[in-house]
Design a protein around this motif. Structure first.
Motif, PDB file in Angstrom:
ATOM      1  N   HIS A 109      35.743  34.132  30.835  1.00  0.00           N
ATOM      2  CA  HIS A 109      35.121  33.728  29.575  1.00  0.00           C
ATOM      3  C   HIS A 109      35.204  34.805  28.507  1.00  0.00           C
ATOM      4  N   LYS A 110      35.295  36.044  28.923  1.00  0.00           N
ATOM      5  CA  LYS A 110      35.450  37.167  28.001  1.00  0.00           C
ATOM      6  C   LYS A 110      36.585  38.054  28.492  1.00  0.00           C
ATOM      7  N   PHE A 111      37.299  38.641  27.546  1.00  0.00           N
ATOM      8  CA  PHE A 111      38.429  39.487  27.908  1.00  0.00           C
ATOM      9  C   PHE A 111      38.215  40.886  27.328  1.00  0.00           C
ATOM     10  N   ALA A 112      38.265  41.884  28.215  1.00  0.00           N
ATOM     11  CA  ALA A 112      38.060  43.274  27.809  1.00  0.00           C
ATOM     12  C   ALA A 112      38.542  44.181  28.932  1.00  0.00           C
ATOM     13  N   ASP A 124      33.727  33.788  37.961  1.00  0.00           N
ATOM     14  CA  ASP A 124      32.745  33.169  37.079  1.00  0.00           C
ATOM     15  C   ASP A 124      33.225  31.856  36.459  1.00  0.00           C
ATOM     16  N   ASP A 125      34.173  31.157  37.119  1.00  0.00           N
ATOM     17  CA  ASP A 125      34.597  29.862  36.615  1.00  0.00           C
ATOM     18  C   ASP A 125      35.034  28.965  37.774  1.00  0.00           C
ATOM     19  N   PHE A 126      35.184  27.690  37.466  1.00  0.00           N
ATOM     20  CA  PHE A 126      35.583  26.700  38.463  1.00  0.00           C
ATOM     21  C   PHE A 126      37.088  26.800  38.742  1.00  0.00           C
ATOM     22  N   PRO A 127      37.505  26.506  39.977  1.00  0.00           N
ATOM     23  CA  PRO A 127      38.926  26.627  40.321  1.00  0.00           C
ATOM     24  C   PRO A 127      39.857  25.879  39.375  1.00  0.00           C
ATOM     25  N   GLU A 128      39.480  24.649  38.987  1.00  0.00           N
ATOM     26  CA  GLU A 128      40.356  23.863  38.118  1.00  0.00           C
ATOM     27  C   GLU A 128      40.558  24.527  36.761  1.00  0.00           C
ATOM     28  N   LYS A 170      28.477  29.176  29.013  1.00  0.00           N
ATOM     29  CA  LYS A 170      28.708  27.745  28.784  1.00  0.00           C
ATOM     30  C   LYS A 170      29.756  27.206  29.769  1.00  0.00           C
ATOM     31  N   THR A 171      29.665  27.694  30.987  1.00  0.00           N
ATOM     32  CA  THR A 171      30.660  27.381  32.010  1.00  0.00           C
ATOM     33  C   THR A 171      30.731  25.886  32.306  1.00  0.00           C
ATOM     34  N   LEU A 172      29.563  25.270  32.505  1.00  0.00           N
ATOM     35  CA  LEU A 172      29.545  23.849  32.828  1.00  0.00           C
ATOM     36  C   LEU A 172      29.988  23.011  31.632  1.00  0.00           C
ATOM     37  N   LEU A 173      29.569  23.371  30.434  1.00  0.00           N
ATOM     38  CA  LEU A 173      29.970  22.628  29.240  1.00  0.00           C
ATOM     39  C   LEU A 173      31.483  22.635  29.083  1.00  0.00           C
ATOM     40  N   ILE A 192      40.428  27.742  36.157  1.00  0.00           N
ATOM     41  CA  ILE A 192      41.270  28.919  36.385  1.00  0.00           C
ATOM     42  C   ILE A 192      42.729  28.496  36.539  1.00  0.00           C
ATOM     43  N   ILE A 193      42.952  27.480  37.344  1.00  0.00           N
ATOM     44  CA  ILE A 193      44.316  26.991  37.561  1.00  0.00           C
ATOM     45  C   ILE A 193      44.921  26.519  36.247  1.00  0.00           C
ATOM     46  N   LYS A 194      44.126  25.841  35.426  1.00  0.00           N
ATOM     47  CA  LYS A 194      44.619  25.367  34.132  1.00  0.00           C
ATOM     48  C   LYS A 194      45.092  26.539  33.274  1.00  0.00           C
ATOM     49  N   TRP A 195      44.357  27.652  33.309  1.00  0.00           N
ATOM     50  CA  TRP A 195      44.780  28.825  32.526  1.00  0.00           C
ATOM     51  C   TRP A 195      46.172  29.269  32.956  1.00  0.00           C
ATOM     52  N   TYR A 196      46.396  29.355  34.264  1.00  0.00           N
ATOM     53  CA  TYR A 196      47.700  29.809  34.753  1.00  0.00           C
ATOM     54  C   TYR A 196      48.803  28.808  34.409  1.00  0.00           C
ATOM     55  N   LYS A 197      48.516  27.528  34.530  1.00  0.00           N
ATOM     56  CA  LYS A 197      49.508  26.510  34.166  1.00  0.00           C
ATOM     57  C   LYS A 197      49.857  26.598  32.685  1.00  0.00           C
ATOM     58  N   ASP A 198      48.831  26.793  31.858  1.00  0.00           N
ATOM     59  CA  ASP A 198      49.040  26.826  30.407  1.00  0.00           C
ATOM     60  C   ASP A 198      49.718  28.102  29.934  1.00  0.00           C
ATOM     61  N   ASN A 199      49.758  29.121  30.783  1.00  0.00           N
ATOM     62  CA  ASN A 199      50.297  30.418  30.369  1.00  0.00           C
ATOM     63  C   ASN A 199      51.586  30.794  31.093  1.00  0.00           C
ATOM     64  N   GLY A 200      52.351  29.794  31.502  1.00  0.00           N
ATOM     65  CA  GLY A 200      53.710  30.035  31.962  1.00  0.00           C
ATOM     66  C   GLY A 200      53.893  30.440  33.404  1.00  0.00           C
ATOM     67  N   TYR A 201      52.882  30.245  34.241  1.00  0.00           N
ATOM     68  CA  TYR A 201      53.012  30.539  35.665  1.00  0.00           C
ATOM     69  C   TYR A 201      53.525  29.301  36.389  1.00  0.00           C
ATOM     70  N   GLN A 202      54.208  29.541  37.516  1.00  0.00           N
ATOM     71  CA  GLN A 202      54.693  28.426  38.333  1.00  0.00           C
ATOM     72  C   GLN A 202      53.914  28.271  39.646  1.00  0.00           C
ATOM     73  N   PHE A 203      53.118  29.277  40.015  1.00  0.00           N
ATOM     74  CA  PHE A 203      52.278  29.131  41.210  1.00  0.00           C
ATOM     75  C   PHE A 203      51.096  30.078  41.127  1.00  0.00           C
ATOM     76  N   VAL A 204      50.051  29.734  41.872  1.00  0.00           N
ATOM     77  CA  VAL A 204      48.853  30.565  41.916  1.00  0.00           C
ATOM     78  C   VAL A 204      48.141  30.321  43.239  1.00  0.00           C
ATOM     79  N   ALA A 205      47.369  31.316  43.669  1.00  0.00           N
ATOM     80  CA  ALA A 205      46.521  31.192  44.851  1.00  0.00           C
ATOM     81  C   ALA A 205      45.098  31.560  44.459  1.00  0.00           C
ATOM     82  N   ILE A 206      44.149  30.683  44.750  1.00  0.00           N
ATOM     83  CA  ILE A 206      42.728  31.013  44.583  1.00  0.00           C
ATOM     84  C   ILE A 206      42.273  31.645  45.885  1.00  0.00           C
ATOM     85  N   SER A 207      42.071  32.944  45.864  1.00  0.00           N
ATOM     86  CA  SER A 207      41.844  33.706  47.101  1.00  0.00           C
ATOM     87  C   SER A 207      40.404  34.201  47.167  1.00  0.00           C
TER      88      SER A 207
END
Length: 389
Positions: A258-261, A37-41, A80-83, A43-58
């Motif tokens: 967008h939501k965590f549960a 439910d989000d754009f690749p960039e 508000k995905t696009l916003l 998602i990748i930003k989340w992983y970069k910002d949270n201490g990961y060194q690599f990721v694969a969008i599969s």
């Protein structure tokens, strides 16, 4: 890769943990290219910002190599995905309105890799979740570091569908001369893949021992064994067949950003730590094929060391939490993996015995995960099985 070469890789493990340089990564993630439910960039930003060194969008049955515009549906408007996308990336975003509907162009793999990757610090691995089925049984296999699209296959059994996919991966690997791996996703999702199915495979070395999606049944149920039980049963069979042992991967299988549960499939639940100096796809995949990694849902290991005589582990302790390190293994002349030793604390060693065949470790903790896939989940880690000479 020929069997003799893979067997050599296993024995290489006895001297390969001398240098510890751990890179954190996730190999199972979904975006708006399929059912995320989000754009690749984003998602990748989340992983970069949270201490990961690599990721694969599969994403399912795509390698994001085409021009694709998608309509912003009610879900995207609500989230508000696009916003959020525009606020973060500004003019990079391509959007247009038509007949009171908004469309956005998804960036291709090449585009978002060039935009988001930081050479030597953060790597984006090309990936696809090859998504097939047999008689409504889901058969999902991730391929990491592939170079060309792999289609979903059909067949007369679960095993035949999986084997066709694996064979295609090996063919592409040979053709492109590029290290790539296929790993079987969430076998208990829909209870589509059994241990008996996996015993019959040739050329499979990886599967998910932990998946953070709330619908994948890692623990099994009263009719189905847990994923970890499957792992040991399969490896007993692989050893007796002369096949390389199966390695366990931890993943998010994230879809919701967008939501965590607990009922949502979120980021940050399962990952792998790979012991390699070079942070680039070929080096990461090569290290994994040597068994130089462990899976985690929240426990961090400072060292994993395997010598000719022992297997040792040290944990990075989180204050206020307790740990136990359990070594499991197969003994010669037996058919069942058993508990070999258990140690309470942050350090443990297991001395190999003359009748040991292979040994792996599991680490349990009292640390309660902040966003678990089930209530009360505590952090764990799994190291890879090694053959004992």
């Amino acid at each position: 890769m020929k069997l003799i070469t893979k067997l050599c890789i296993f024995f290489f493990c006895f001297c390969s943990f001398a240098q510890q340089n751990w890179l954190k990564g996730n190999l199972h993630t979904h975006s708006l290219w399929s059912d995320g439910d989000d754009f690749p960039e984003m998602i990748i930003k989340w992983y970069k910002d949270n201490g990961y060194q690599f990721v694969a969008i599969s994403d399912h049955n795509t390698i994001a190599d085409e021009i694709r515009w998608i309509k912003m549906k009610d879900r995207e408007v609500k989230n508000k995905t696009l916003l959020k996308y525009k606020t973060t990336f500004g003019d990079w975003v391509e959007a247009k309105d038509s007949l009171n509907e908004t469309y956005v162009r998804l960036k291709t793999y090449k585009e978002y890799k060039n935009k988001m990757e930081t050479v030597g610090k953060f790597t984006i691995i090309k990936s696809e979740e090859v998504t097939s089925s047999f008689q409504k049984k889901p058969i999902h296999i991730n391929v990491s570091n592939l170079q060309e699209y792999i289609p979903p296959f059909t067949g007369n059994s679960v095993v035949e569908v999986m084997q066709k996919t694996l064979d295609h991966v090996h063919e592409q690997r040979e053709k492109t001369n590029t290290p790539m791996i296929a790993h079987i996703n969430h076998p208990n999702f829909g209870y589509g893949i059994t241990a008996e199915d996996m015993k019959k495979l040739t050329g499979e070395q990886f599967f998910e021992v932990y998946n953070g999606h709330p619908a994948v049944h890692n623990e099994g149920d009263h009719e189905h064994m847990s994923i970890e039980e499957m792992w040991d049963i399969i490896n007993v069979s692989y050893y007796k067949q002369g096949k390389p042992l199966l390695y366990g991967i931890g993943t998010d299988d994230s879809h919701h950003y967008h939501k965590f549960a607990p009922e949502l499939s979120n980021t940050g639940r399962g990952w792998i730590m790979v012991n390699t100096i070079d942070n680039e796809p070929n080096a990461i995949i090569t290290a994994m094929e040597k068994g130089l990694f462990y899976a985690s849902s929240g426990v961090t290991l400072s060292t994993v060391s395997v010598s000719k005589s022992e297997y040792s582990i040290a944990i990075e302790k989180v204050p206020g939490n307790n740990y136990e390190i359990i070594f499991y293994g197969l003994k010669k002349g037996t058919d069942k993996v058993i508990e070999l030793s258990k140690t309470n604390g942050t350090n443990a060693r297991y001395s190999f015995q003359n009748n040991d065949v292979f040994v792996r470790a599991k680490i349990n903790s009292t640390y309660k995960i902040k966003n678990p896939y089930k209530e009360g989940e505590t952090a764990q880690a799994w190291t890879q099985p090694v053959l004992v000479k």
